[in-house]
Design an enzyme around this catalytic site. Structure first.
Site, PDB file in Angstrom:
ATOM      1  N   ASP A 110      -8.726   3.440   1.125  1.00 53.23           N
ATOM      2  CA  ASP A 110      -7.945   2.383   0.478  1.00 53.23           C
ATOM      3  C   ASP A 110      -8.805   1.193   0.071  1.00 53.23           C
ATOM      4  OD1 ASP A 110      -5.870   3.940   2.164  1.00 53.23           O
ATOM      5  OD2 ASP A 110      -4.759   2.814   0.647  1.00 53.23           O
ATOM      6  N   ARG A 145       2.738   5.901  -3.452  1.00 55.60           N
ATOM      7  CA  ARG A 145       1.772   5.504  -2.423  1.00 55.60           C
ATOM      8  C   ARG A 145       0.447   6.215  -2.691  1.00 55.60           C
ATOM      9  NH1 ARG A 145       0.838   9.925  -0.907  1.00 55.60           N
ATOM     10  NH2 ARG A 145      -0.872   9.116   0.336  1.00 55.60           N
ATOM     11  N   GLY A 146      -0.579   5.789  -1.917  1.00 57.61           N
ATOM     12  CA  GLY A 146      -1.928   6.301  -2.184  1.00 57.61           C
ATOM     13  C   GLY A 146      -2.614   5.296  -3.098  1.00 57.61           C
ATOM     14  N   ALA A 147      -3.858   4.939  -2.742  1.00 59.71           N
ATOM     15  CA  ALA A 147      -4.504   3.804  -3.413  1.00 59.71           C
ATOM     16  C   ALA A 147      -4.587   3.945  -4.940  1.00 59.71           C
ATOM     17  CB  ALA A 147      -5.885   3.585  -2.793  1.00 59.71           C
ATOM     18  N   LYS A 163      -5.875   5.405   6.050  1.00 57.22           N
ATOM     19  CA  LYS A 163      -4.663   5.567   6.840  1.00 57.22           C
ATOM     20  C   LYS A 163      -4.926   5.493   8.343  1.00 57.22           C
ATOM     21  CE  LYS A 163      -1.361   5.649   5.806  1.00 57.22           C
ATOM     22  NZ  LYS A 163      -0.577   4.387   5.873  1.00 57.22           N
TER      23      LYS A 163
HETATM   24  O1  MRU Z   1       0.070   4.268   3.204  1.00 60.63           O
HETATM   25  P1  MRU Z   1      -0.403   5.247   2.171  1.00 60.63           P
HETATM   26  O2  MRU Z   1       0.299   6.556   2.214  1.00 60.63           O
HETATM   27  O3  MRU Z   1      -0.419   4.628   0.795  1.00 60.63           O
HETATM   28  O4  MRU Z   1      -1.924   5.513   2.582  1.00 60.63           O
HETATM   29  C1  MRU Z   1      -2.659   6.402   1.800  1.00 60.63           C
HETATM   30  C2  MRU Z   1      -4.034   6.622   2.305  1.00 60.63           C
HETATM   31  O5  MRU Z   1      -4.448   6.082   3.307  1.00 60.63           O
HETATM   32  C3  MRU Z   1      -4.915   7.479   1.447  1.00 60.63           C
HETATM   33  O6  MRU Z   1      -5.819   8.201   2.221  1.00 60.63           O
HETATM   34  C4  MRU Z   1      -5.691   6.577   0.462  1.00 60.63           C
HETATM   35  O7  MRU Z   1      -4.834   5.711  -0.196  1.00 60.63           O
HETATM   36  C5  MRU Z   1      -6.445   7.387  -0.527  1.00 60.63           C
HETATM   37  S1  MRU Z   1      -5.397   8.227  -1.647  1.00 60.63           S
HETATM   38  C6  MRU Z   1      -6.378   9.041  -2.760  1.00 60.63           C
END
Ligand code: MRU
Length: 344
Positions: free
Chosen positions: A231, A41-43, A242
């Site tokens: 994201d 997870r994480g963009a 998030k």
């Molecule tokens: O649902 P997730 O855990 O994938 O959400 C992640 C986030 O919202 C992060 O802040 C975003 O992806 C940036 S990660 C460098």
């Protein structure tokens, strides 16, 4: 994540911090499932995983000629992009891999080799990009800063180092004293499970708080800045991140605390003019009705569970990218600063 013997290995983030376990992905379908189940997870991390998903999908295509191969590759891309809708990095990585295949001369085996090479490049470049984000962003962090962050925009959410946590890491590495307050980030608990783990591992002082404590923390104890990841950033600077980020931005404005977004240029979606057009993922209601497998809400209760929200650009002090720190007006400045960096 790492690649070994034709497979992509992903650290299963749903098991952290209790267990350190990797899942092996042998097909594009395996990668798409790992993304939708949030094992990765994480963009930027799901962007890099989907790049490898394209390479794996390419290996599984039964195609003797280029045209059949490219058509099959586009189908693999559609499968991967559908695995999570909000982070634009998925589409960015898929488009980059398709573009590489189209430009690559040679037969199908040559295309397969080129796609794997491109996936490796996406992964390795991301760490470099995050270090540049950190270098630009740490200038904004005063010595002794008390910093609030939401969710996890760290090494776990990227190929390494992190975006928002990259800024914090760079400030710490520059010798500044920092204290990080990590929102626990209901309902998936990325802050409690991941951000606090990452910062503790690096020896960076971190204090875990429940999301509902952020306002009182700002009012009572003081916070010097907020830094979060993203994201998808619309052309006007509206930022999807998030769920809960928008509330933190409103609180920051009310308490005159600078609110920074740290993200690679690839997170900016110039095809949409504002945040209203960003698709927001809604996840399983069990994330709210259950906790660790046990029901905590009455049977039959209605649930709304958007995984992201959109912070209007007017609440964002600056956007920290690898190309530099971008201030309002965002429509003009994002286009100007990012134009030379798109796709890198
Ligand atoms: O649902 P997730 O855990 O994938 O959400 C992640 C986030 O919202 C992060 O802040 C975003 O992806 C940036 S990660 C460098």
């Amino acid at each position: 994540m790492y690649w070994r013997d034709g497979r992509l290995y992903l650290l299963d983030q749903t098991r952290l911090p209790a267990e350190v376990e990797y899942v092996a992905c042998a097909t594009a379908e395996d990668v798409a499932r790992a993304i939708s189940e949030m094992k990765v997870r994480g963009a930027p991390a799901i962007g890099a995983a989907s790049a490898y998903g394209m390479a794996l999908g390419a290996n599984g295509l039964d195609a003797a000629d280029r045209e059949t191969f490219l058509a099959g590759l586009r189908d693999v891309g559609r499968l991967l992009t559908a695995s999570r809708p909000t982070a634009v990095n998925l589409r960015w990585a898929v488009d980059r891999l398709i573009d590489r295949a189209v430009r690559e001369p040679g037969d199908v085996p040559a295309l397969r080799r080129a796609l794997l090479e491109e996936a490796h490049a996406v992964l390795h470049e991301d760490v470099e990009i995050n270090r540049r984000i950190g270098a630009h962003g740490q200038v904004l962090v005063p010595d002794g800063a008390r910093i609030l962050t939401h969710c996890n925009a760290g090494a776990l959410a990227t190929a390494g180092y992190g975006t928002a946590l990259g800024v914090i890491r760079a400030a710490y590495e520059a010798g500044k004293k920092v204290t990080v307050f990590a929102d626990e980030t209901r309902p998936f608990l990325q802050g409690a499970r991941l951000t606090s783990l990452e910062l503790m591992a690096d020896g960076i002082p971190v204090v875990l708080i429940a999301d509902s404590m952020a306002g009182y923390l700002m009012a009572r104890e003081g916070i010097d800045l907020v830094v979060v990841g993203a994201d998808r950033i619309a052309a006007n600077g509206d930022t999807a991140n998030k769920i809960g980020t928008y509330g933190v931005a409103v609180l920051a404005r009310a308490h005159k605390v600078p609110f920074y977004v740290a993200a690679p240029v690839s997170t900016v979606d110039f095809s949409i003019s504002d945040g209203a057009a960003i698709p927001i993922e809604e996840r399983d209601q069990a994330e709210l009705t259950h906790f660790q497998g046990r029901r905590i809400a009455p049977e039959g209760v209605k649930v709304w569970n958007p995984a992201f929200d959109v912070t209007p650009h007017g609440l964002i002090t600056a956007i920290i990218t690898e190309a530099g720190v971008i201030y309002p007006p965002y429509t003009a400045n994002l286009a100007r600063v990012c134009s030379g960096n798109r796709g890198s």
